[in-house]
Design a protein around this motif. Structure first.
Motif, PDB file in Angstrom:
ATOM      1  N   ALA A 103       1.769  -1.789  10.274  1.00 40.39           N
ATOM      2  CA  ALA A 103       1.313  -0.406  10.106  1.00 40.39           C
ATOM      3  C   ALA A 103       0.799  -0.110   8.707  1.00 40.39           C
ATOM      4  N   GLY A 104       0.860  -1.096   7.805  1.00 41.65           N
ATOM      5  CA  GLY A 104       0.337  -0.869   6.467  1.00 41.65           C
ATOM      6  C   GLY A 104       1.453  -0.738   5.447  1.00 41.65           C
ATOM      7  N   PRO A 105       1.076  -0.480   4.181  1.00 33.50           N
ATOM      8  CA  PRO A 105       2.083  -0.457   3.105  1.00 33.50           C
ATOM      9  C   PRO A 105       3.052   0.710   3.271  1.00 33.50           C
ATOM     10  N   GLU A 106       4.332   0.358   3.299  1.00 31.39           N
ATOM     11  CA  GLU A 106       5.424   1.321   3.313  1.00 31.39           C
ATOM     12  C   GLU A 106       5.218   2.462   4.308  1.00 31.39           C
ATOM     13  N   PRO A 107       5.095   2.153   5.587  1.00 33.15           N
ATOM     14  CA  PRO A 107       4.979   3.235   6.571  1.00 33.15           C
ATOM     15  C   PRO A 107       6.266   4.059   6.607  1.00 33.15           C
TER      16      PRO A 107
END
Length: 271
Positions: free
Chosen positions: A179-183
């Motif tokens: 889901a990407g950086p630090e969802p």
């Protein structure tokens, strides 16, 4: 059911089915002790999964009562030997007498009784009753989803921002990485009953419910219809819908979510 089979005739069955589900709950509940071990006898099935005398008693009761309601329907249940005469049958009852047996025997209230009726391979009735919680979810195809006869719909969110997710940790970790950086997911404790995991997506209290491989038709079919009627879906991580009443009723990895989150979740999973 002697009338011609239509969605309207299915709806006519619901008052009787509600009564049957309440009676099934009354069989199971005396064996359940919240926060304590069940009073029921417990043994292990082939493969090591537990079964209790409550599972068997509810299964026996439902087979009698549901077969009286729709005599022409075949039968598929977790606690009944599989009869492959069901394959290709137009009508099939799919039943889990106690979904979440480990929760039931340990005193956790998240267990349920799940009943679905298939017509031509598709669920047309879904009923998930959670006796220890005192709630019931139901759906008839094309007529919406209900909790205690009040209409429910999925959460309307369209992005994974702050999504509430639940399921097996390895699957949640993979979704989080994709889901990407630090969802900023909100992780909800795993819900022992798969049927309850799905209907909580349907009612909007969970956004994404992950389901590990090896779930069976009886874990899913009833809640699947409730979720469909609430605006969601149960699908593979390639977006394919669950298929029921195959020769082997075992499923691979699945996800339960709203229709609006289907593409974002599949994209994150495949990233």
């Amino acid at each position: 059911m002697s009338k011609p089979f239509t969605d309207a005739s299915v709806a006519d069955m619901m008052p009787e089915l509600r009564t049957v589900m309440r009676e099934a709950a009354s069989i199971a509940k005396p064996f359940f002790r919240k926060g304590q071990q069940t009073t029921a006898r417990v043994w292990s099935k082939a493969g090591g999964s537990p079964v209790t005398e409550a599972d068997v008693a509810v299964d026996t009761f439902l087979k009698i009562r549901l077969s009286e309601m729709v005599p022409q329907a075949a039968w598929l249940s977790e606690e009944t030997a599989d009869d492959h005469a069901r394959i290709g049958r137009d009508l099939v009852w799919i039943v889990d007498p106690i979904d979440g047996t480990r929760a039931f025997l340990s005193g956790h209230p998240d267990w349920s009784i799940a009943v679905a009726l298939l017509h031509a391979g598709e669920p047309v009735i879904g009923f998930v009753h959670a006796p220890a919680l005192g709630v019931a979810y139901e759906a008839v195809r094309g007529q919406g989803a209900f909790r205690d006869e009040q209409k429910i719909v999925v959460d309307p969110r369209e992005s994974l921002h702050a999504a509430r997710i639940t399921g097996p940790k390895p699957m949640l970790d993979r979704l989080t990485r994709g889901a990407g950086p630090e969802p900023d997911f909100v992780r909800i404790d795993r819900i022992p009953s798969l049927a309850l995991r799905l209907v909580r997506v349907a009612e909007g209290s969970v956004d994404v419910g992950m389901i590990s491989s090896d779930a069976r038709d009886w874990d899913l079919a009833a809640a699947d219809l409730v979720l469909r009627e609430a605006g969601g879906t149960v699908c593979s991580l390639r977006g394919e819908g669950a298929v029921y009443n195959r020769a082997d009723p075992v499923h691979g990895e699945l996800v339960a979510l709203s229709n609006a989150l289907r593409d974002p979740v599949i994209a994150a999973w495949g990233a």
